[in-house]
Write an enzyme that holds these catalytic residues in place. Structure first.
Site, mmCIF file in Angstrom:
data_model
loop_
_atom_site.group_PDB
_atom_site.id
_atom_site.type_symbol
_atom_site.label_atom_id
_atom_site.label_comp_id
_atom_site.label_asym_id
_atom_site.label_seq_id
_atom_site.Cartn_x
_atom_site.Cartn_y
_atom_site.Cartn_z
ATOM 1 N N CYS A 114 0.843 -1.175 0.022
ATOM 2 C CA CYS A 114 0.000 -0.162 -0.021
ATOM 3 C C CYS A 114 0.791 1.287 0.145
ATOM 4 O O CYS A 114 0.469 2.398 -0.669
ATOM 5 C CB CYS A 114 -1.081 -0.067 1.206
ATOM 6 S SG CYS A 114 -2.173 -1.492 1.020
ATOM 7 N N THR A 115 2.079 1.163 0.739
ATOM 8 C CA THR A 115 2.698 2.166 0.688
ATOM 9 C C THR A 115 3.343 2.691 -0.803
ATOM 10 O O THR A 115 3.467 3.715 -1.172
ATOM 11 C CB THR A 115 4.083 1.987 1.792
ATOM 12 O OG1 THR A 115 3.625 1.914 3.088
ATOM 13 C CG2 THR A 115 5.170 3.379 1.595
#
Length: 157
Positions: free
Chosen positions: A49-50
């Site tokens: 997600c980062t």
């Protein structure tokens, strides 16, 4: 389990009003007249997600120049989204949908295969919404790494 919605090009984008990382309520209605990239991701501050969020950040200027506003949506609390935005320099709105109402309206929550197990959870998805509030592209079960480059290619940005 409820039947999962699958959105397609030409359909109206479901309306939403959600708080961002600063607690400001953002709605699709306030973005009418602008093109929107709305992406759903499972959890702030996790590796995939980062990567995805940072790739969107790196592309905000060319996307904005082409008329697109980027918004991320997760189940995370506003406070966690603030930490995520601060930690990774994310300048676009990150929206908090802890009860998954908006996720479900977009078909971004439901049954999925996670490492060989069938579970219910967030389905990484991206929606391109035109200036009239209609779905232009709906992408489900996407891979985080390289996704933004694929979106830019799709949009010719």
């Amino acid at each position: 389990m409820t039947e999962r919605v699958i959105l397609e090009a030409g359909q109206p984008a479901p309306a939403f009003s959600l708080p961002d990382q600063d607690g400001t309520v953002r709605s699709l209605a306030e973005l009418r007249g602008q093109k929107v990239i709305l992406f759903f991701y499972p959890e702030a501050m996790t590796p995939a997600c980062t990567t995805e969020a940072c790739e969107f950040q790196e592309s905000t200027a060319p996307l904005a120049a082409a008329g697109y506003r980027v918004l991320g949506v997760s189940r995370d609390a506003v406070e966690k989204l603030r930490r995520f935005a601060d930690r990774d320099g994310l300048e676009y709105p990150l929206l908090s949908d802890p009860d998954t109402t908006v996720h479900r309206a977009y078909g971004a929550f439901g049954t999925k295969n996670s490492y060989g197990r069938i579970v219910e959870g967030v389905i990484r998805s991206t929606f391109i919404i035109d200036a009239n509030g209609r779905i232009e592209h709906a992408q489900y079960n996407i891979k985080a790494t390289g996704h933004v480059a694929r979106v830019r290619k799709l949009l010719g940005v």
